[in-house]
Design an enzyme around this catalytic site. Sequence first.
Site, PDB file in Angstrom:
ATOM      1  CG  ASP A  15      62.023  39.601  45.378  1.00 50.22           C
ATOM      2  OD1 ASP A  15      61.842  38.822  46.329  1.00 50.22           O
ATOM      3  OD2 ASP A  15      63.151  39.975  45.004  1.00 50.22           O
ATOM      4  CD  GLU A 172      63.499  40.563  53.172  1.00 53.50           C
ATOM      5  OE1 GLU A 172      64.510  41.214  52.841  1.00 53.50           O
ATOM      6  OE2 GLU A 172      63.434  39.328  53.078  1.00 53.50           O
TER       7      GLU A 172
END
Length: 505
Positions: A15, A172
């Site tokens: 991420d 997302e």
Amino acid sequence: MRTYDNPVIPGFHPDPSVCRVGDDYYLVCSSFEYFPGLPIFHSRDLVHWEQIGNVLDRPEQLPLPLPGATASRGLYAPTIRHHDGRFWVINTNVSDGGNYLVTAERPEGPWSDPVWLDLPGIDPDLAWEEDGTCWCAFTVPGIQLARIDPVKGEVLEGPFPTWSGTGLTWPEAPHLYRIGDWWYLLIAEGGTERGHSVSIARARSPRGPWEGAPANPVLSHGGTDRPVQSTGHGDLVTAPDGSWWMLLLGTRPRGFSPNFHVLGRETFLTPVAWDEDGWPVVTPVAEHHPAPGGAWHPLPAPPARDDFDAPVLAPHWISPYARPEGSWSLAENPGRLTLTATGPTLDRPGHTFVGRRQQHHDCRISARLDPGTGRGGLSVRLDEAHHYDLEAGAGEVLVIARIGPLRQVMARRPVPPGPLTLTLTVRTADLVPPSPELAGTDLLGPDTIACWLGDPDTPGAEPLAELDGRYLSTEVAAGFTGRVIGMYATEGSVAFDWFDYLPAS
């Protein structure tokens, strides 16, 4: 032509979010259940990265141990931005409190205590308009947007739904950008497994209406045989020469079907161009790419050995859930790291463990330790239910395999009192050989983990056991993290004189 190798930050660094300030780039990653939280890196060329700290490095910045935290919970998907002379990191603690902001004048810190936001969901993002209006995009599921006061943590408007992708599962990881006359909303969708992908939309205002790119998803390796898989959760950045780049996560699965990735989701870099209609064209992620232009800033390789002579632990050392002051010391035995047991087993939270991410498929890890009257050693860890331990104590050395509900002692040898050297080797060649007991299962896994008493290059070293690495993979254990290899104590105190981590040559 100058090239670079992917991943640019190997090992469990998922991420990624990046920002540029002048000629300097700063990047943060998820850390899940590990403390200190949110590693932060610096680079001058997008290729060579140095960890300069952790955003959350004080117990008062987050509850410790993380309440209710289990493996692959904790801190999810930070975003880093620079605005109005300060660095901002917004993040989610899924185990307690939800979304929060921290700030710092310098990227290495100190970072502030959290300012909490009354917003649901995960993966929060920050973007500012020219008049100072601040927007936070986040995932609930689906992507929503809110106007906030980032200093006070107040929600001023919203949240309200915005563009949520092309219809693939799990939209997302939103990032909102003002580029020219357009606002762009970059998201991940397709799930964080093999179908992970990146899609983008644009609008004249952050409020929409949004138009998806005709070529969405603009990046996906799903259904391909590329060596890098699960590509997604990207963040865009522009270099001083005007070129565009994406930092994103990916995996490098190995072995027989379904393939196994053991290092977790890693940080990759890939070039981005813009077509004549103003849409990004993202280059598929390769193991080797032409390098960014501009000056090249190689960094010195971190020392292979930590002799524990510094007054503090280096920032790459992490511990699951917490690191209580009484569980470790560099001062009790100067020149050694002394670990004191806080729990009797690695099979449950609450144990004493200090480790570092495995960053290479082939590597060797050694430590010199004196168990004294205690018990501890080296462990290769994915979570409490998946770890291999090389343990010394009570006049013996053990190799222990914990795989789901099964715990088995694989080897046991007597040793004299006093210091000893323990070694783990991880290799992708010469895997576990076939045997009558394991007929048909040879060469299926991604690697072999061998346990040694002593240094394998030194006469007298004794091989103890060879273990199949597939059982310490995400495909077996599930979750979002990768292997962490480190030192532990489960009884009394154990003093570690040094710790070596060597990539295979």
